[in-house]
Write a protein that holds these residues in place. Sequence first.
Motif, PDB file in Angstrom:
ATOM      1  N   SER A   5     125.207  60.951  14.041  1.00 53.82           N
ATOM      2  CA  SER A   5     125.227  61.960  13.994  1.00 53.82           C
ATOM      3  C   SER A   5     124.449  62.992  13.442  1.00 53.82           C
ATOM      4  O   SER A   5     123.657  64.329  13.916  1.00 53.82           O
ATOM      5  CB  SER A   5     126.141  61.660  13.114  1.00 53.82           C
ATOM      6  N   TRP A  54     126.046  73.820  14.718  1.00 59.05           N
ATOM      7  CA  TRP A  54     126.948  73.417  15.625  1.00 59.05           C
ATOM      8  C   TRP A  54     127.217  72.428  16.276  1.00 59.05           C
ATOM      9  O   TRP A  54     127.791  71.332  16.136  1.00 59.05           O
ATOM     10  CB  TRP A  54     126.567  74.460  17.084  1.00 59.05           C
ATOM     11  N   ALA A  99     129.693  69.917  14.425  1.00 61.92           N
ATOM     12  CA  ALA A  99     130.660  70.711  14.920  1.00 61.92           C
ATOM     13  C   ALA A  99     131.355  69.576  15.975  1.00 61.92           C
ATOM     14  O   ALA A  99     131.881  68.936  16.252  1.00 61.92           O
ATOM     15  CB  ALA A  99     131.046  72.030  14.450  1.00 61.92           C
ATOM     16  N   LEU A 100     129.907  69.716  16.667  1.00 62.05           N
ATOM     17  CA  LEU A 100     130.321  69.241  18.356  1.00 62.05           C
ATOM     18  C   LEU A 100     129.136  68.180  18.928  1.00 62.05           C
ATOM     19  O   LEU A 100     129.750  68.019  20.052  1.00 62.05           O
ATOM     20  CB  LEU A 100     130.722  70.790  18.847  1.00 62.05           C
ATOM     21  N   GLY A 101     128.488  67.365  18.231  1.00 61.70           N
ATOM     22  CA  GLY A 101     128.099  67.054  18.621  1.00 61.70           C
ATOM     23  C   GLY A 101     126.801  67.608  19.607  1.00 61.70           C
ATOM     24  O   GLY A 101     126.637  68.480  19.857  1.00 61.70           O
ATOM     25  N   ILE A 149     127.163  68.698  22.666  1.00 57.16           N
ATOM     26  CA  ILE A 149     128.378  69.451  23.538  1.00 57.16           C
ATOM     27  C   ILE A 149     127.565  71.028  22.345  1.00 57.16           C
ATOM     28  O   ILE A 149     127.332  71.830  22.799  1.00 57.16           O
ATOM     29  CB  ILE A 149     129.919  69.433  23.356  1.00 57.16           C
ATOM     30  N   GLY A 150     127.809  70.692  21.666  1.00 54.58           N
ATOM     31  CA  GLY A 150     127.188  72.442  20.417  1.00 54.58           C
ATOM     32  C   GLY A 150     125.358  72.724  20.614  1.00 54.58           C
ATOM     33  O   GLY A 150     124.990  73.617  20.706  1.00 54.58           O
ATOM     34  N   TRP A 151     124.763  71.323  20.964  1.00 58.45           N
ATOM     35  CA  TRP A 151     123.370  71.809  21.558  1.00 58.45           C
ATOM     36  C   TRP A 151     124.011  73.007  23.112  1.00 58.45           C
ATOM     37  O   TRP A 151     123.346  74.117  22.741  1.00 58.45           O
ATOM     38  CB  TRP A 151     122.321  70.722  22.532  1.00 58.45           C
ATOM     39  N   VAL A 155     125.433  75.352  23.102  1.00 64.49           N
ATOM     40  CA  VAL A 155     125.839  76.467  22.461  1.00 64.49           C
ATOM     41  C   VAL A 155     124.734  77.115  22.039  1.00 64.49           C
ATOM     42  O   VAL A 155     124.672  78.354  22.282  1.00 64.49           O
ATOM     43  CB  VAL A 155     127.196  76.201  21.698  1.00 64.49           C
TER      44      VAL A 155
END
Length: 96
Positions: A40, A63, A66-68, A70-72, A74
């Motif tokens: 994390s 981001w 929140a999403l790991g 996948i937030g990258w 975003v």
Amino acid sequence: MDELLSKALQGVDPDAPGAFWQVFGNLMALVPWTALTLWSVFFVVVGAGLGWWRGHTRAGVLWALALGPIGWLVVLWLPRAQPGVTPPLPKSARRR
């Protein structure tokens, strides 16, 4: 599945009133918390770096938190921030 169930029910009387919490505690003891925490932190640090590169550091951290990873994506899809341009203050924060 039988192995996990036996580990979760180890030392638990299923008819006892607090059996749920004992099973829950046994399951939480099986989670690799050190690895989970380190991954994390890694995701948030990379997200902060990507956000800084795109001009959205705070969004990168949030981001990624929140999403790991996948937030990258975003953060990379956000439009690049204009250098030297600050967003306007909300009406409630302006001086009267």
